[in-house]
Design an enzyme around this catalytic site. Structure first.
Site, mmCIF file in Angstrom:
data_model
loop_
_atom_site.group_PDB
_atom_site.id
_atom_site.type_symbol
_atom_site.label_atom_id
_atom_site.label_comp_id
_atom_site.label_asym_id
_atom_site.label_seq_id
_atom_site.Cartn_x
_atom_site.Cartn_y
_atom_site.Cartn_z
ATOM 1 N N HIS A 50 0.846 -1.195 0.000
ATOM 2 C CA HIS A 50 0.000 0.000 0.000
ATOM 3 C C HIS A 50 0.886 1.251 0.000
ATOM 4 C CE1 HIS A 50 0.540 -0.972 4.386
ATOM 5 N NE2 HIS A 50 0.999 0.254 4.318
HETATM 6 C C1 T46 Z 1 3.043 0.714 6.909
HETATM 7 C C2 T46 Z 1 3.745 -0.552 7.203
HETATM 8 C C3 T46 Z 1 5.220 -0.347 7.403
HETATM 9 C C4 T46 Z 1 -4.386 -0.210 13.277
HETATM 10 O O1 T46 Z 1 -5.519 -0.380 13.753
HETATM 11 N N1 T46 Z 1 -3.600 0.805 13.729
HETATM 12 C C5 T46 Z 1 -2.351 1.033 13.253
HETATM 13 O O2 T46 Z 1 -1.662 1.975 13.699
HETATM 14 C C6 T46 Z 1 -1.862 0.188 12.198
HETATM 15 C C7 T46 Z 1 -0.483 0.416 11.613
HETATM 16 C C8 T46 Z 1 -2.664 -0.823 11.732
HETATM 17 N N2 T46 Z 1 -3.904 -1.008 12.282
HETATM 18 C C9 T46 Z 1 -4.716 -2.130 11.793
HETATM 19 C C10 T46 Z 1 -5.182 -2.000 10.361
HETATM 20 C C11 T46 Z 1 -5.300 -3.430 9.902
HETATM 21 O O3 T46 Z 1 -6.561 -3.944 10.247
HETATM 22 O O4 T46 Z 1 -3.946 -3.312 11.844
HETATM 23 C C12 T46 Z 1 -4.250 -4.156 10.745
HETATM 24 C C13 T46 Z 1 -2.979 -4.483 9.962
HETATM 25 O O5 T46 Z 1 -2.521 -3.304 9.291
HETATM 26 P P1 T46 Z 1 -1.794 -3.382 7.860
HETATM 27 O O6 T46 Z 1 -2.340 -4.503 7.082
HETATM 28 O O7 T46 Z 1 -1.858 -2.000 7.249
HETATM 29 O O8 T46 Z 1 -0.297 -3.705 8.311
HETATM 30 P P2 T46 Z 1 1.016 -3.722 7.405
HETATM 31 O O9 T46 Z 1 2.075 -4.365 8.204
HETATM 32 O O10 T46 Z 1 0.747 -4.241 6.049
HETATM 33 O O11 T46 Z 1 1.385 -2.160 7.232
HETATM 34 C C14 T46 Z 1 1.817 -1.419 8.360
HETATM 35 C C15 T46 Z 1 1.162 -0.040 8.382
HETATM 36 O O12 T46 Z 1 -0.271 -0.169 8.307
HETATM 37 C C16 T46 Z 1 1.602 0.811 7.237
HETATM 38 O O13 T46 Z 1 1.235 2.152 7.475
HETATM 39 O O14 T46 Z 1 3.596 1.610 6.280
HETATM 40 O O15 T46 Z 1 3.223 -1.272 8.339
#
Ligand code: T46
Length: 134
Positions: A50
């Site tokens: 993303h």
């Molecule tokens: C990024 C990379 C490096 C939250 O509720 N609060 C938060 O602060 C974050 C980061 C995530 N979430 C929830 C949203 C999703 O339901 O946690 C779940 C997993 O998030 P995501 O799939 O976006 O995680 P990554 O590891 O793919 O990405 C994360 C960050 O979201 C993103 O900003 O740059 O780590």
């Protein structure tokens, strides 16, 4: 062109081990509004996939190693994070994928804004369109 920027963090070493600290305005070029960390990532799993519309972040490998693949819609670069005293600055409008997490790795992320799903571009075609529009 460099899509990410390394930030060297202080490292205080003595016979008891090492200590690194991070101060808001001194080491990080934005006000830290949120801290999160990724851990227990299973072998072979990729995360990310993303971009953010309006979010700057600094990622640090507190333990172990992993790669960030950064993409601005025109160029791609791979950064290997493997040092607890080196941060990677990632600007908004940058597609990121994380992979090659070593066993026991911990990725600390300092973010310029609170979490908002509205700030995510999770579709790569939409991201490329936004890059073309500038
Ligand atoms: C990024 C990379 C490096 C939250 O509720 N609060 C938060 O602060 C974050 C980061 C995530 N979430 C929830 C949203 C999703 O339901 O946690 C779940 C997993 O998030 P995501 O799939 O976006 O995680 P990554 O590891 O793919 O990405 C994360 C960050 O979201 C993103 O900003 O740059 O780590």
């Amino acid at each position: 062109m460099k899509l990410g920027k390394w930030i060297e963090l202080p490292k205080i070493s003595d016979p008891r081990g090492n200590l690194t600290f991070i101060e808001n305005s001194k080491h990080i070029p934005f006000d830290i509004k949120r801290v999160y960390y990724l851990y227990d990532v299973p072998a072979g799993v990729a995360r990310g996939g993303h971009a953010h519309i309006n979010l700057t972040q600094v990622a640090v490998a507190l333990s172990g190693s992993f790669d960030f693949l950064l993409d601005n819609g025109f160029e791609k670069e791979r950064y290997t994070l493997n040092s607890p005293y080196k941060g990677l600055l990632i600007q908004n409008s940058t597609w990121r994928e994380m992979e090659n997490f070593s066993s026991g790795s911990v990725c600390l992320v300092l973010a310029s804004n609170a979490y908002s799903e509205d700030d995510y571009i999770r579709n790569y075609e939409t991201f490329l369109q936004s890059c073309k529009k500038g």
